[in-house]
Motif scaffolding. Structure first.
Motif, short mmCIF file in Angstrom:
data_model
loop_
_atom_site.label_atom_id
_atom_site.label_comp_id
_atom_site.label_asym_id
_atom_site.label_seq_id
_atom_site.Cartn_x
_atom_site.Cartn_y
_atom_site.Cartn_z
N HIS A 1 2.13 1.11 3.73
CA HIS A 1 3.51 0.66 3.95
C HIS A 1 4.44 1.82 3.71
O HIS A 1 5.33 2.10 4.50
N MET B 1 -7.81 -3.75 3.57
CA MET B 1 -6.63 -4.49 4.02
C MET B 1 -6.84 -6.00 3.83
O MET B 1 -5.94 -6.71 3.37
N THR C 1 0.84 -1.19 0.00
CA THR C 1 0.00 0.00 0.00
C THR C 1 0.88 1.24 0.00
O THR C 1 1.73 1.41 0.86
N GLN D 1 -6.71 -6.83 0.10
CA GLN D 1 -5.35 -6.69 -0.41
C GLN D 1 -4.51 -7.91 -0.06
O GLN D 1 -3.81 -8.45 -0.91
N ILE E 1 -2.70 2.49 7.42
CA ILE E 1 -2.90 1.52 6.35
C ILE E 1 -1.69 1.38 5.42
O ILE E 1 -1.48 0.33 4.81
#
Lengths: 268, 336, 331
Positions: free
Chosen positions: B232, B207, B52, B210, B230
């Motif tokens: 990265h 999430m 993400t 994903q 949320i």
């Protein structure tokens, strides 16, 4: 299932009654609408002649009913051309935008600056009087109003995220325009169409009155009203009843228009 | 730390977009040049499968324009965009269509992003059949699967969008995006129109999906609390440019760019230990207004509001380059 | 308490709509003391904005308001229209979420401040101008003299909100009602406006009721908070009490839905953990709600929640209407 809006039901009932008269005037009408009856000239409304008779003794009720055939025809044919042409062009112009839209804007300005009726009369004068030529004349001018209305809707819808979503989905332009934009943009033009039908009858009547529309002895409400004008002080019924029919038809269309507006209104 | 290390799925280099503003007739006559809005300038970004990438910024920072370029709703006027190594901007016809199939979008407005005259099932069926995702006979079953994936009841397919709440509509939008089996989802403020309790439902759904589908996610938001949770990696945008880009946790723990610091300082946290009301701390984290993107300041676009600005910041625009923190920052004062 | 400015008792608002009666607000008690900021927080449809508007009877004609709103000894709900107008604007002012719709677009900001000064004060023209400049300065609008001539559209969103605050402050109100004043603003601008409101409240001794959906905004800027759900206040207390040790299951759940809430919020451990949403939807208000309105979505619900719990004070002024209150605090 949603409840049908009351105006729609009322309008539909009026139109249904008019349609029955229009489709089978001979069945409904008590007399032959063009038969002369010299024994009963200019009779006021009575048990035998509910709406009275005219200067030739023709039954006004029968003539009004017979006229509905022509008038509903006018309503339908004088608006169909503008509706179809206007929808196609409005959708195209609104969707494509850019130069097309600019050219369209100028054209609209041009048409709108002329009074509608004068323009139609001018075209009919060139083509010659008669109903078919009137349809052509109205179509040449009238589509602009539909197109303008639809274009405005399409411009708004084109910016909406669901149209963006279609493009992100990779859908083709034709699919986006016809399946996603048009159904959402149709409400105002359908409502306008209903009003326009009422206006078309008035226009047909105006042209009939001027002798440019339906030709005598064909009965048409405008022609009937025109016929009666010379006798208005002695025989008001000749003018009144076709006039009432005209108003009733107009009311019917308007009610249907209102009802459809309600029915087609989608919740967001 | 920065998510699964994999090959980039979507990669943008030097992406830029400007819009010519409408000129008044008077300006046209005087031959004045029209104003140009540089919505996005020189943006580099990379996102990999299962990762993400958060993009944060305030209004006018260009984040939505960037999102729209990534899905090719806007054509960039500068830079390159590569999808799985292929030049995505050169694609036409059938190839372009298959790009759309692989890079999908979830929109902000749950009310405007669904066709109000189409039942949910019809909308999903359309996507499935246009892209021939499954044979015709399996469409109904696939719709059921999709609805189940986003936790909507099966009978949702027969209903119209207006019969759903905002949160449910966002689920429908997600189901539509997923229907064509994308590799990347660009989510443009997908929860900002929702109540907090519902926001959490949708964020969790993102999430969950994903991780299950290995999606690359570009999550665009103005809410730092969310992106910190949320993402990265996160890119912070200001006036059309990325000013700092790094691993979300480390960057939010120790932001380098003064704007990132101010943005974090301005977020009202639910923290009863540190309350502005009781600490008597009446000074805003950042002074001044957001400048107009039509007339960006010279030098560093942030300098008029920056508490640390020096002379150099007023004349020379800093470029995004690696700093001592380990991630790129566009600030003259960032330790190298 | 002697310094209580506003005392609301059993406020209820119903709307008569085409689809029936909507009970938007019921049984709301609220007190505001001089100089304090009270937060009214809840999600959409919780009745927070309707409550705020009912305080000065700023609701549509189809609204029925009942209960008592005691403003310095007088019941606002029973006042004749002319007396109410004297209170509105002069003693109780209001600011809104979208200043563009609350400001008059064809009058300059200076004119709009002036109008309010004329209506509620006794200054001469020069005095009013001085006061207008002072007000713009106070709300942090630079080069006030020029800005007085500007129209609302010439201001940015944040400045417009500042201008609206200046207009509201013109009559030196003792209470400011703020309806989502920062919701439409960017986070750095929101921060500025909140700090401004806090400073004004402290500096002028002005009380404020702040309606917002953002728990963070309340946590940062309020003294006391009322949490609303489905038209009722479900929990009330100081911000430290309510957000630190919630005694209502809804407040507790709402706090947990916040990303980055909880002990690990400032560490890396919170990253990518699942949030804790509240499942389901708030109840519809067009049919009677039996028992606790939150029970259908509540993880602490039990059989006794079928009867609506009363507000219970824990002895420290922290009230909640929840049977699980003690259990929540015990965890």
């Amino acid at each position: 299932m949603r409840r049908l809006p009351t105006p729609l039901i009322a309008g539909a009932l009026i139109m249904l009654a008019l349609l029955v008269c229009a489709l089978a005037p001979d069945v409904v009408a008590p007399y032959d609408p063009i038969a002369f009856d010299y024994a009963n000239l200019l009779q006021p409304p009575s048990g035998a002649h509910w709406f009275g008779t005219d200067q030739f003794g023709r039954d006004i009720l029968s003539r009004t009913l017979a006229a509905s055939t022509i008038d509903l025809q006018i309503a339908a044919f004088a608006t169909l051309g503008p509706l179809v042409i206007g929808t196609v062009i409005g959708l195209l112009v609104g969707y494509v935008g850019g130069v097309t839209d600019m050219l369209f804007g100028r054209l609209v300005d041009l048409v709108v600056t002329f009074p509608f009726l004068v323009l139609v009369i001018a075209i009919v004068a060139v083509l010659g009087p008669g109903l078919s030529n009137m349809y052509i004349a109205v179509s040449i001018v009238g589509w602009v109003f539909y197109a303008r209305l639809l274009r405005a809707e399409v411009l708004v819808l084109r910016q909406q995220d669901f149209v963006g979503a279609c493009r992100v989905m990779g859908y083709g332009h034709l699919r986006i325009a016809l399946r996603h934009i048009l159904p959402n943009a149709a409400r105002p033009i359908i409502v306008y169409w209903m009003t326009d039908m009422a206006l078309a009858i008035l226009l047909g009547s105006s042209l009939g009155y001027l002798g440019l529309g339906a030709q005598p002895p064909t009965a048409e409400w405008g022609v009937l009203i025109a016929d009666g004008k010379n006798y208005f002080t002695q025989a008001w019924w000749i003018t009144l009843f076709p006039g009432v029919a005209l108003v009733l038809a107009g009311l019917g269309f308007s009610l249907i228009g209102d009802g459809l507006a309600d029915l087609l209104d989608v919740k967001r | 730390m920065s998510g699964p290390v994999q090959q980039a799925v979507l990669e943008a280099r030097g992406l830029g977009k400007s819009f010519a503003m409408r000129r008044g007739t008077l300006d046209l006559l005087r031959g004045r040049p029209g104003a140009v809005l540089h919505a996005v300038s020189d943006v580099d970004l990379v996102v990999s499968a299962g990762e993400t990438l958060g993009i944060v910024g305030e209004s006018g920072c260009g984040k939505s324009t960037l999102a729209r370029m990534l899905v090719r709703l806007h054509e960039p006027d500068a830079g390159t965009l590569r999808f799985q190594g292929q030049d995505a901007l050169a694609l036409t016809g059938q190839d372009r269509r298959s790009y759309h199939r692989r890079v999908q979008m979830v929109f902000q407005d749950p009310y405007g992003s669904l066709n109000p005259r189409m039942r949910v099932g019809e909308a999903l069926a359309e996507a499935l059949s246009v892209h021939r995702v499954v044979p015709k006979t399996e469409i109904a079953a696939r719709i059921a699967t999709l609805l189940d994936m986003v936790h909507l009841p099966k009978d949702a397919a027969q209903r119209y969008p207006h019969e759903f709440s905002g949160g449910q509509r966002q689920r429908i939008g997600i189901a539509r995006a997923l229907s064509v089996e994308p590799a990347v989802i660009i989510a443009d403020e997908p929860v900002s129109a929702l109540d907090v309790s519902v926001q959490a439902q949708i964020v969790n759904l993102f999430m969950e999906l994903q991780e299950r589908l290995g999606l690359a996610l570009v999550f665009i938001t103005h809410d730092l609390r969310l992106v910190r949770h949320i993402a990265h990696r996160t890119a912070v945008m200001y006036l059309g440019r990325v000013v700092e880009q790094g691993p979300a946790q480390a960057m939010f723990a120790q932001p380098v760019h003064p704007y990132t610091q101010a943005l974090l300082g301005a977020v009202p946290l639910v923290d009863v230990q540190h309350r502005a009301r009781t600490s008597g701390q009446g000074v805003a984290a950042l002074r001044g207004e957001l400048p107009s993107p039509l007339d960006p300041p010279p030098g560093c676009p942030f300098h008029p509001r920056c508490p640390m600005a020096v002379e150099r910041c007023r004349v020379e625009r800093p470029v995004l380059k690696p700093a001592a923190s380990g991630w790129p920052v566009a600030c003259h004062l960032a330790p190298v | 308490m002697s310094d209580t400015l506003l005392q609301v008792r059993d406020l209820a608002v119903t709307f008569e709509t085409r689809r029936g009666r909507v009970q938007a607000v019921s049984g709301v008690d609220l007190s505001v003391r001089a100089g304090e900021i009270v937060g009214l927080v809840g999600e959409s449809g919780s009745g927070k904005s309707v409550t705020l508007r009912a305080l000065t009877r700023l609701l549509h004609a189809n609204a029925r308001i009942s209960g008592q709103v005691i403003w310095r000894g007088e019941d606002v709900l029973a006042l004749p229209e002319n007396r109410l107008r004297a209170i509105r604007g002069r003693e109780i002012a209001m600011i809104f979420q979208e200043p563009m719709t609350a400001l008059n677009p064809v009058l300059s900001i200076g004119r709009q401040i002036d109008e309010n000064l004329v209506a509620h004060g006794s200054l001469d023209q020069a005095g009013r101008r001085r006061r207008a400049l002072e007000l713009l300065d106070m709300v942090g609008i630079a080069s006030a003299a020029q800005r007085l001539e500007n129209f609302p559209h010439e201001f940015s969103g944040g400045q417009r909100q500042r201008a609206m605050i200046a207009i509201a402050l013109a009559a030196e109100p003792r209470l400011l009602l703020a309806d989502e004043p920062t919701t439409a603003l960017d986070v750095t601008i929101q921060d500025q406006i909140l700090k401004l409101l806090m400073n004004l409240s402290t500096g002028l001794g002005m009380a404020m009721v702040l309606v917002t959906h953002d728990l963070g905004v309340v946590a940062q800027s309020c003294d006391r908070v009322c949490v609303m759900y489905a038209g009722r206040v479900v929990e009330r207390g100081s911000v430290e009490q309510v957000f630190g040790r919630p005694r209502h299951a809804y407040t507790d759940a709402l706090l947990r839905t916040m990303p980055g809430f909880g002990p690990s919020s400032h560490t890396e451990g919170a990253a990518r953990a699942r949030l804790v949403p509240i499942e389901g939807q708030p109840p519809r208000l067009d049919r009677p709600i039996l028992g606790c309105a939150f029970a259908p979505r509540c993880t602490h619900a039990s059989a006794q929640c079928e009867v609506r719990p009363e507000m219970v004070d824990d002895g420290s002024g922290h009230e909640a209407a929840c049977f699980a209150a003690d259990a929540l605090v015990a965890v």
